[in-house]
Design an enzyme around this catalytic site. Structure first.
Site, short mmCIF file in Angstrom:
data_model
loop_
_atom_site.label_atom_id
_atom_site.label_comp_id
_atom_site.label_asym_id
_atom_site.label_seq_id
_atom_site.Cartn_x
_atom_site.Cartn_y
_atom_site.Cartn_z
N LYS A 192 0.85 -1.20 0.00
CA LYS A 192 0.00 0.00 0.00
C LYS A 192 0.88 1.24 0.00
CE LYS A 192 -1.71 2.69 2.99
NZ LYS A 192 -1.65 3.99 2.31
N GLU A 266 10.49 0.72 10.08
CA GLU A 266 11.51 1.75 9.82
C GLU A 266 10.82 3.07 10.10
OE1 GLU A 266 13.26 4.59 8.63
OE2 GLU A 266 13.22 3.94 6.53
N CYS A 300 13.63 10.57 6.51
CA CYS A 300 13.68 10.02 7.87
C CYS A 300 15.05 10.16 8.49
CB CYS A 300 13.21 8.57 7.86
SG CYS A 300 14.04 7.58 6.64
N GLU A 398 10.61 15.03 15.27
CA GLU A 398 10.89 15.01 13.83
C GLU A 398 10.04 16.11 13.18
OE1 GLU A 398 9.57 11.38 11.85
OE2 GLU A 398 11.47 11.37 10.77
P1 NAI Z 1 2.20 8.02 8.34
O1 NAI Z 1 3.08 7.22 9.19
O2 NAI Z 1 0.85 8.34 8.80
O3 NAI Z 1 2.02 7.31 6.92
C1 NAI Z 1 2.87 6.32 6.41
C2 NAI Z 1 2.02 5.23 5.75
O4 NAI Z 1 1.24 4.55 6.72
C3 NAI Z 1 1.02 5.73 4.72
O5 NAI Z 1 0.96 4.80 3.67
C4 NAI Z 1 -0.29 5.73 5.49
O6 NAI Z 1 -1.42 5.63 4.67
C5 NAI Z 1 -0.14 4.51 6.35
N1 NAI Z 1 -0.93 4.52 7.56
C6 NAI Z 1 -1.39 5.58 8.29
N2 NAI Z 1 -2.08 5.15 9.36
C7 NAI Z 1 -2.03 3.80 9.34
C8 NAI Z 1 -2.54 2.78 10.20
N3 NAI Z 1 -3.19 3.07 11.30
N4 NAI Z 1 -2.31 1.49 9.88
C9 NAI Z 1 -1.61 1.18 8.79
N5 NAI Z 1 -1.13 2.09 7.93
C10 NAI Z 1 -1.32 3.39 8.20
O7 NAI Z 1 2.94 9.35 7.96
P2 NAI Z 1 2.23 10.72 7.56
O8 NAI Z 1 0.97 10.98 8.28
O9 NAI Z 1 2.13 10.72 6.11
O10 NAI Z 1 3.28 11.77 8.09
C11 NAI Z 1 3.21 12.25 9.42
C12 NAI Z 1 4.58 12.43 9.98
O11 NAI Z 1 5.24 11.18 10.03
C13 NAI Z 1 5.50 13.29 9.16
O12 NAI Z 1 5.38 14.61 9.46
C14 NAI Z 1 6.84 12.77 9.55
O13 NAI Z 1 7.27 13.39 10.71
C15 NAI Z 1 6.60 11.32 9.80
N6 NAI Z 1 7.00 10.47 8.69
C16 NAI Z 1 8.14 9.79 8.80
C17 NAI Z 1 8.58 8.99 7.78
C18 NAI Z 1 9.84 8.25 7.89
O14 NAI Z 1 10.28 7.62 6.93
N7 NAI Z 1 10.49 8.26 9.02
C19 NAI Z 1 7.85 8.88 6.53
C20 NAI Z 1 6.61 9.61 6.52
C21 NAI Z 1 6.23 10.37 7.56
#
Ligand code: NAI
Length: 795
Positions: A192, A266, A300, A398
């Site tokens: 996904k 990760e 990240c 972050e």
């Molecule tokens: P997120 O962690 O919500 O999204 C990442 C993925 O997880 C997306 O595909 C999303 O649809 C999915 N997802 C969201 N809720 C879920 C759930 N309950 N169960 C399973 N899958 C789920 O990240 P988001 O909201 O896009 O970004 C928020 C913050 O997260 C950013 O501001 C940043 O600080 C951090 N982030 C960190 C990343 C990293 O690689 N360390 C990557 C993306 C965001």
């Protein structure tokens, strides 16, 4: 006009990349895309679509499908259905598919780069020169692993159907990092993509069709977090691999705790970028531009905390400001742009909110004063926050935007303390012209990747992943493959609750009449000393025939806390040489041999003479085996395709809580505690609940074997209760639970707070007497984490 004047007046003209090919692709799909399930695109079951936008213009690019539980069901069924055929292929045949995917990615690289930039907002320079080449490299590298799998991982099999959830910051690259190792190891996949950036994943789906990948091997279901949730909780998924925020990582950990799904996470980071006074400051500033402003800081492993040695701080800040003033913000499709658009409005608002909070907490905010900003789209200027207090929000959270938080330090030691002062541990950059200082600091940093005099280097052959709350598991390299594999015997082992030996059953073997009938009272063992339990209570321990064998202390929360503190204090154990650790283990083995008969005699009263003899024999052998491993399970040196080497070091995980099996009191304990300490961990062990008196035999041996106090601590009592305290303790880095299904589930559910690594029997029966099952690399792998230290070479 003189040449100098001409040179000084040279302005950048517009240099737009042609988006035509990507737009043709979108139009070919009528700008409306279904899920990719079972080898073809299909409309979402509930008929719901949502738009994905170009963040630099606000224009919608296409409508994509919102995945529902019915879509996830269909995708998981397709992946399950495809598994037998995929696994029946020869390694060579699977390798050819991966190779074909790599070739096809290269052929379509321009379209993929433009599509990525339009959907995500990152500069085309980055998607063209970094993201897509690395995607191809990942598939090529893993085509090789597919071919070599049986030779390199004998005895291992694929997990099965893998659910993968990825974020929006490197959409196609994260897909490659997930799909390539999963396919190479014989798994099938439901992936996904993030809701903001689904397009390149769908373009990749088409590439799967083009190379004739068997239907169902790769399935892509688009949607938001709720679609991800459906995938996580689907009962027919064997493993979940997630990259994204720590918050969602925690939610996924919770949602999978009651299941047997394998999990790798990760997560976020707050990586330090450390500059020493002897560094080449200009190179360091160039590195910093890449470290924090790559992909608008939405990385990240972004070097978001600048730690400067005080003596050069002022000079450095001047240089950083000067360089920031030359950064160009604008249309991501322009090839001469440094900083593109922020992925979505919520993210832009979040960045602004955090910057405001930083200023409110005392930071000074600086942005280039004459920076030209685009008049539309989602953009944020490069931002420097100085005078940041190490505990302030912007130094701890972050931000995931183009914002650098700067602090100073005086000594290398202070630099390490500041750098490690975070819940995260993903990456770090260290800049010094002294290789000794740089490597000494690198060794002390709690981070999965350390770049010396460089930053943001990635390669398929080098593992990437974090320490602490940055998650666990690695992507890339050998260690990345292990995330998608399991020992074959373990996958086939029957699940059965380990039963404590029933007291009212007749002994299976005749009791040794010579066994001493002494009433033995033992104590806890904490910090190298025998200790009375805090509660003052003990329990009676009886033999299989009902005889009273002795009394064992009932440890409680306080005892566990003391034990964890002692284990933490003994962390110098990780820094002793592997040779020294081997010597101590040999000494333990020798001392156990001298007491073998006595120990077997006492143990026989509980497990029967035959088992006791076998346990003691196998246990001593196991100690020798891990003494042998102590200085042999070391890392590797990778040769990535840059002028760098990457030193993959096997480091101890830290302090471990180990819950030992009830029915194999002596051998079970040694099979778990010895690999942990051989690798430099310190341990709080809860011995067999059936025969906790084994503590007495063990501490007598430890006390005479030069084992430093605090390396092994033993707290007996009700194992479920003690495990809860260990699982919830923030100073414990990992839990090993080998006391049956209930204990394993509890360990996973209770340790969500600080996202501890949990290694457990998953309720499966382990034959501790077999060296295939009870010892070796599988345990050593879980007792270590890999740190990749990248060191450049050349003039
Ligand atoms: P997120 O962690 O919500 O999204 C990442 C993925 O997880 C997306 O595909 C999303 O649809 C999915 N997802 C969201 N809720 C879920 C759930 N309950 N169960 C399973 N899958 C789920 O990240 P988001 O909201 O896009 O970004 C928020 C913050 O997260 C950013 O501001 C940043 O600080 C951090 N982030 C960190 C990343 C990293 O690689 N360390 C990557 C993306 C965001």
């Amino acid at each position: 006009m003189s040449v100098t004047e001409k040179f000084l007046s040279m302005e950048y003209g517009p240099a737009p990349e042609d988006p035509r090919e990507a737009l043709v692709w979108l139009d070919r799909h009528s700008r409306k895309l279904g899920h990719f399930i079972g080898g073809s695109f299909r409309a979402p079951a509930e008929g719901v679509y949502f738009d994905t936008f170009d963040p630099s213009t606000g224009e919608p690019l296409a409508a994509v499908s919102q995945g529902s539980s019915a879509d996830i069901d269909a995708a998981v069924a397709a992946a399950r259905g495809a598994l037998p055929e995929w696994q029946a292929l020869s390694p060579h045949a699977r390798a050819r598919y991966l190779y074909a995917l790599a070739r096809q990615v290269q052929k379509h690289s321009r379209r993929l780069a433009v599509l990525e930039t339009m959907d995500n907002g990152k500069p085309i320079r980055e998607s063209r020169d970094l993201d897509i080449p690395l995607v191809a490299r990942h598939f090529y590298h893993h085509a090789g692993w597919a071919q070599l799998l049986p030779q390199e991982f004998p005895g291992y099999v694929a997990c099965g159907v893998v659910g993968q959830i990825i974020p929006w910051n490197f959409p196609l690259l994260m897909l490659a990092w997930k799909i390539a190792p999963a396919l190479a190891t014989g798994n099938t996949v439901v992936l996904k993509p993030a809701e903001f950036t689904p397009l390149t994943a769908l373009a990749f789906a088409e590439i799967c069709q083009e190379v004739g990948l068997p239907a169902g091997v790769v399935n892509i279901v688009t949607g938001d977090g709720s679609t991800g949730e459906e995938l996580v909780k689907h009962p027919d998924v064997d493993k979940i691999a997630f990259t994204g925020s720590t918050e969602v990582g925690r939610a996924i950990r919770k949602a999978t705790a009651q299941s047997h799904k394998k999990l790798s996470l990760e997560l976020g980071g707050k990586s330090p970028f450390i500059i020493f006074e002897d560094a080449d400051l200009d190179s360091a500033v160039e590195g910093l531009v890449d470290g924090i402003w790559l992909n608008q800081g939405q990385v990240c492993c972004a070097g978001s905390r600048l730690l400067m040695q005080e003596s050069v701080a002022e000079t450095l800040i001047g240089k950083v400001r000067e360089r920031m003033s030359t950064l160009r913000v604008g249309s991501p499709l322009d090839k001469a742009i440094d900083i593109g658009a922020i992925v979505a409005r919520v993210q832009l608002e979040r960045i602004q909110r955090l910057v405001d909070q930083g200023v409110a907490e005392g930071a000074t905010c600086w942005q280039p004063p004459s920076l030209a900003m685009p008049s539309r789209g989602l953009f944020f200027p490069p931002t420097l926050l100085s005078n940041v207090h190490p505990t302030s929000t912007v130094a701890q959270q972050e931000i995931f935007g183009p914002v650098l938080a700067a602090m100073t330090f005086r000594t290398p030691r202070e630099a390490v303390e500041l750098a490690n002062n975070t819940v995260y541990g993903l990456a770090a950059s260290v800049w010094s012209e002294s290789i000794n200082v740089a490597l000494q600091v690198a060794a002390q940093l709690k981070a999965g990747v350390v770049w010396v005099n460089s930053t943001n280097l990635f390669d398929a052959a080098c593992g990437f992943g974090g320490y602490k709350e940055s998650g666990y598991g690695r992507e890339g390299g050998r260690e990345g493959l292990l995330e998608y594999l399991e020992p074959e015997w373990f996958k086939r082992a029957p699940r059965s609750e380990a039963k404590p030996i029933a007291m009212d059953q007749p002994p299976e073997q005749e009791m040794d009449s010579a066994a001493p009938t002494i009433d033995r009272t033992v104590k806890l063992y904490i910090g190298g000393k025998q200790a009375r339990p805090d509660s003052g209570y003990s329990t009676e321990v009886r033999g299989a025939d009902g005889r009273l064998l002795g009394e064992a202390p009932l440890g409680n929360r306080k005892d566990i806390r003391n034990a964890v503190e002692a284990a933490r204090k003994a962390d110098g154990w990780a820094r002793t040489t592997a040779h020294n650790r081997a010597q101590v283990l040999y000494y333990i083995g020798e001392n156990l041999s001298q007491r073998a008969e006595e120990i077997a005699g006492r143990l026989g009263a509980v497990v029967g003479r035959e088992q006791a003899g076998a346990e003691v024999r196998a246990g001593i052998e196991r100690v020798f085996s891990y003494a042998a491993w102590a200085d042999k399970y070391d890392g590797a040196v990778h040769n990535p395709p840059f002028r760098s080497i990457s030193l993959a070091m096997h480091e101890a995980v830290g302090t471990m809580g180990i819950v030992c099996p009830a029915d194999v009191p002596f051998l079970g304990f040694l099979s778990l505690v010895m690999p942990a300490i051989a690798m430099g961990n310190t341990v709080v062990a809860v011995p067999s609940e059936t025969y906790p008196l084994i503590i007495g035999d063990l501490y007598q041996v430890f006390e005479t074997s030069d084992l430093p106090g605090g390396v092994v601590n033993m707290v007996s009592g009700r194992s479920a209760e003690l495990m809860k305290v260990l699982a919830e303790h923030d100073d414990v880095d990992a839990i090993w639970s080998f006391a049956g299904e209930a204990s394993s589930t509890a360990a996973k559910s209770l340790s969500i707070g600080n996202l501890k690594q949990v290694f457990s029997d998953e309720g499966r029966k382990i034959d501790w007497f077999s060296s295939e099952q009870g010892e070796g690399r599988w345990f050593l792998h879980h007792a270590t984490q890999v740190k990749n230290i990248w060191v450049p070479y050349g003039e």
